[in-house]
Enzyme design. Sequence first.
Site, PDB file in Angstrom:
ATOM      1  N   GLY A 228     -20.474 -18.623   1.199  1.00 23.62           N
ATOM      2  CA  GLY A 228     -21.432 -18.312   2.264  1.00 23.62           C
ATOM      3  C   GLY A 228     -22.469 -19.416   2.425  1.00 23.62           C
ATOM      4  O   GLY A 228     -22.797 -19.827   3.545  1.00 23.62           O
ATOM      5  N   GLU A 245     -21.717 -11.215   4.796  1.00 24.74           N
ATOM      6  CA  GLU A 245     -21.771 -10.194   3.742  1.00 24.74           C
ATOM      7  C   GLU A 245     -21.080 -10.776   2.519  1.00 24.74           C
ATOM      8  O   GLU A 245     -19.927 -11.206   2.597  1.00 24.74           O
ATOM      9  CB  GLU A 245     -21.091  -8.904   4.193  1.00 24.74           C
ATOM     10  CG  GLU A 245     -21.897  -8.119   5.219  1.00 24.74           C
ATOM     11  CD  GLU A 245     -23.311  -7.764   4.770  1.00 24.74           C
ATOM     12  OE1 GLU A 245     -23.533  -7.626   3.547  1.00 24.74           O
ATOM     13  OE2 GLU A 245     -24.187  -7.654   5.632  1.00 24.74           O
ATOM     14  N   CYS A 279     -16.809  -5.590  -3.539  1.00 25.92           N
ATOM     15  CA  CYS A 279     -18.193  -6.070  -3.468  1.00 25.92           C
ATOM     16  C   CYS A 279     -19.158  -4.962  -3.865  1.00 25.92           C
ATOM     17  O   CYS A 279     -20.296  -5.223  -4.226  1.00 25.92           O
ATOM     18  CB  CYS A 279     -18.497  -6.572  -2.067  1.00 25.92           C
ATOM     19  SG  CYS A 279     -18.122  -5.362  -0.802  1.00 25.92           S
TER      20      CYS A 279
HETATM   21  P1  NAP Z   1     -14.320 -16.548  -0.931  1.00 26.13           P
HETATM   22  O1  NAP Z   1     -13.612 -17.394  -1.914  1.00 26.13           O
HETATM   23  O2  NAP Z   1     -15.740 -16.816  -0.658  1.00 26.13           O
HETATM   24  O3  NAP Z   1     -13.454 -16.662   0.423  1.00 26.13           O
HETATM   25  C1  NAP Z   1     -13.751 -15.876   1.553  1.00 26.13           C
HETATM   26  C2  NAP Z   1     -13.110 -16.498   2.770  1.00 26.13           C
HETATM   27  O4  NAP Z   1     -13.763 -17.739   3.051  1.00 26.13           O
HETATM   28  C3  NAP Z   1     -11.630 -16.838   2.587  1.00 26.13           C
HETATM   29  O5  NAP Z   1     -10.961 -16.632   3.813  1.00 26.13           O
HETATM   30  C4  NAP Z   1     -11.678 -18.306   2.236  1.00 26.13           C
HETATM   31  O6  NAP Z   1     -10.472 -18.980   2.513  1.00 26.13           O
HETATM   32  C5  NAP Z   1     -12.793 -18.764   3.159  1.00 26.13           C
HETATM   33  N1  NAP Z   1     -13.409 -20.033   2.815  1.00 26.13           N
HETATM   34  C6  NAP Z   1     -13.521 -20.618   1.594  1.00 26.13           C
HETATM   35  N2  NAP Z   1     -14.171 -21.803   1.702  1.00 26.13           N
HETATM   36  C7  NAP Z   1     -14.481 -21.967   3.012  1.00 26.13           C
HETATM   37  C8  NAP Z   1     -15.143 -22.990   3.753  1.00 26.13           C
HETATM   38  N3  NAP Z   1     -15.635 -24.087   3.165  1.00 26.13           N
HETATM   39  N4  NAP Z   1     -15.273 -22.828   5.078  1.00 26.13           N
HETATM   40  C9  NAP Z   1     -14.799 -21.732   5.707  1.00 26.13           C
HETATM   41  N5  NAP Z   1     -14.148 -20.723   5.052  1.00 26.13           N
HETATM   42  C10 NAP Z   1     -13.995 -20.848   3.719  1.00 26.13           C
HETATM   43  O7  NAP Z   1     -14.221 -15.004  -1.303  1.00 26.13           O
HETATM   44  P2  NAP Z   1     -12.926 -14.201  -1.776  1.00 26.13           P
HETATM   45  O8  NAP Z   1     -12.597 -14.628  -3.164  1.00 26.13           O
HETATM   46  O9  NAP Z   1     -11.882 -14.242  -0.733  1.00 26.13           O
HETATM   47  O10 NAP Z   1     -13.495 -12.687  -1.786  1.00 26.13           O
HETATM   48  C11 NAP Z   1     -14.238 -12.187  -2.828  1.00 26.13           C
HETATM   49  C12 NAP Z   1     -15.720 -12.235  -2.497  1.00 26.13           C
HETATM   50  O11 NAP Z   1     -15.956 -11.525  -1.279  1.00 26.13           O
HETATM   51  C13 NAP Z   1     -16.575 -11.545  -3.542  1.00 26.13           C
HETATM   52  O12 NAP Z   1     -17.735 -12.313  -3.780  1.00 26.13           O
HETATM   53  C14 NAP Z   1     -16.935 -10.214  -2.881  1.00 26.13           C
HETATM   54  O13 NAP Z   1     -18.126  -9.635  -3.364  1.00 26.13           O
HETATM   55  C15 NAP Z   1     -17.040 -10.618  -1.459  1.00 26.13           C
HETATM   56  N6  NAP Z   1     -16.907  -9.451  -0.566  1.00 26.13           N
HETATM   57  C16 NAP Z   1     -18.038  -8.969   0.041  1.00 26.13           C
HETATM   58  C17 NAP Z   1     -17.945  -7.853   0.863  1.00 26.13           C
HETATM   59  C18 NAP Z   1     -19.165  -7.334   1.564  1.00 26.13           C
HETATM   60  O14 NAP Z   1     -19.025  -6.677   2.600  1.00 26.13           O
HETATM   61  N7  NAP Z   1     -20.374  -7.609   1.073  1.00 26.13           N
HETATM   62  C19 NAP Z   1     -16.710  -7.227   1.065  1.00 26.13           C
HETATM   63  C20 NAP Z   1     -15.589  -7.742   0.430  1.00 26.13           C
HETATM   64  C21 NAP Z   1     -15.693  -8.871  -0.392  1.00 26.13           C
HETATM   65  P3  NAP Z   1      -9.315 -19.213   1.382  1.00 26.13           P
HETATM   66  O15 NAP Z   1      -9.517 -18.212   0.324  1.00 26.13           O
HETATM   67  O16 NAP Z   1      -8.062 -19.019   2.146  1.00 26.13           O
HETATM   68  O17 NAP Z   1      -9.470 -20.618   0.902  1.00 26.13           O
END
Ligand code: NAP
Length: 480
Positions: A228, A245, A279
């Site tokens: 984020g 989020e 999350c």
């Molecule tokens: P993540 O590693 O942050 O990835 C989230 C998304 O962002 C993926 O589609 C990822 O693509 C993409 N992404 C990564 N680097 C990016 C960049 N530099 N520019 C643009 N997009 C980029 O998170 P995750 O491992 O998928 O999910 C777990 C996290 O999500 C946990 O921290 C969890 O708490 C959080 N989450 C929060 C909520 C909420 O509503 N608060 C709900 C569900 C999950 P790739 O993975 O394809 O590289």
Amino acid sequence: MNKNFIAGEWVDGDSAIENRNPSDISDLIGSYAQASTSQLETALESARAAQKIWARTGLEARQTALMHIGNSLMARADELGELLSREEGKPRAEGRGEVYRAGQFFTYYAAEVLRQIGDNADSVRPDIEIDVRRDPVGVVAVISPWNFPTATAVWKIAPALAFGNAVIWKPANLVPASAVALSEIIAGANLPTGLFNLVMGAGSSIGDALVTSPHIDAITFTGSVETGRRIAAGAITNMTRMQMEMGSKNALAVMDDADIDLAVACAVNGAFGGTGQKCTASSRIIVHDAVYDQFTDKMLAATRALKVGHALEDGTQIGPVVSEGQLSENLDYVALASSEGGEVLCGGERLSMKHDGYYMAPCLIAGTRNDWRINREEMFAPIACIIRASSYQDALDIVNDTPFGLTAGIMTTSLARANHFRRNADTGCVMVNLPTAGTDYHVPFGGRGDSSYGPREQGQYAVDFFTSTKTAYIAVGAVD
Ligand code: NAP
């Protein structure tokens, strides 16, 4: 090869990735195209043109399209839920429930299409009227995580479309099968060509190109705090509107007046449901000194009784974790917990099962302190840490002592404590005698602190992010 959906066409990419089942890594689900940056440019151009058509499309046609998508998802929840569980690893019932819930998001926002009503007012000056209405924002980039591959994407895509916007969706590369399945349904919904686009690929390449593009008007992101921050830094150059989020470190406070069996049930559900990869997971269990031993003994027994297994097998309560990388990070956290002085009561090791997958025994750690790293950092794992509190106020202070702020829960039979906690827990969502995980679709959802940035998602509150307000002044003049 499974293709991307760009400008109304299913297209191959320059390269592809393999998608394997975390419950059984010999099970190859398929290969998935990775969009190129020139395909992204095509998607952005077509989205811009289609959005102008969509914004002028009659409300009933928009409502019908969203209703069709929602009903299709609900009708196919068994089949698509199985696919989701096969690629993400949550038990079949949870996969089905997620797809059905995604359908409900679409039918809810289909109804919201017809509730787009503005305000009007008299000016402070004579003979002038004011009309306040909401316009679509334009082209919205949707970036979603792997842990709720269909639901998190849909609670962004559905309101984006409902309020007249075009969508470019980049799903997480760990869960492309659910993304293609949802995109096929959306592609069949009679939307203007190019209004909805699927661009699969790594976050560091196509994701980065998308969020730094000057041709998008808004970014709605769900994922980790670290990603984020990176996205926000890139997007601010173009002053792009953002909604994010992110992660959390949710606490469940168990009071000395709690129904202990109910508290154990809520703690186990919140900590280990979805293999702890939520999350909203309860990773900090804060227990009043007077019931600490009783609660800990019962939670230990309940944790040991959980059945870990293949996501699609009957009786499985906890599926595998999503990937080898996630499993190894989880095991490192268990080792860290021991080195910080925590007592690992059960679990925390890799499990060898009949299928070769990423299985881990749910882990309960007692005697931990809130200032240890295991209680400061999001682990995203089937690991729960118990922290002792000396009083209600001490428990509340510990709940709030975190950089995050998504959900917090209290287990108590005291109305006074329940009300005080509801008003003083510094989180976006509060649960009273319920698990910290488990939310509805018709009300806002989001956090505080590092967990959230920008306007709320879901329910009617979503309109604030997906529209831009226009205030028009009209001189009404005199009539002859
Ligand atoms: P993540 O590693 O942050 O990835 C989230 C998304 O962002 C993926 O589609 C990822 O693509 C993409 N992404 C990564 N680097 C990016 C960049 N530099 N520019 C643009 N997009 C980029 O998170 P995750 O491992 O998928 O999910 C777990 C996290 O999500 C946990 O921290 C969890 O708490 C959080 N989450 C929060 C909520 C909420 O509503 N608060 C709900 C569900 C999950 P790739 O993975 O394809 O590289």
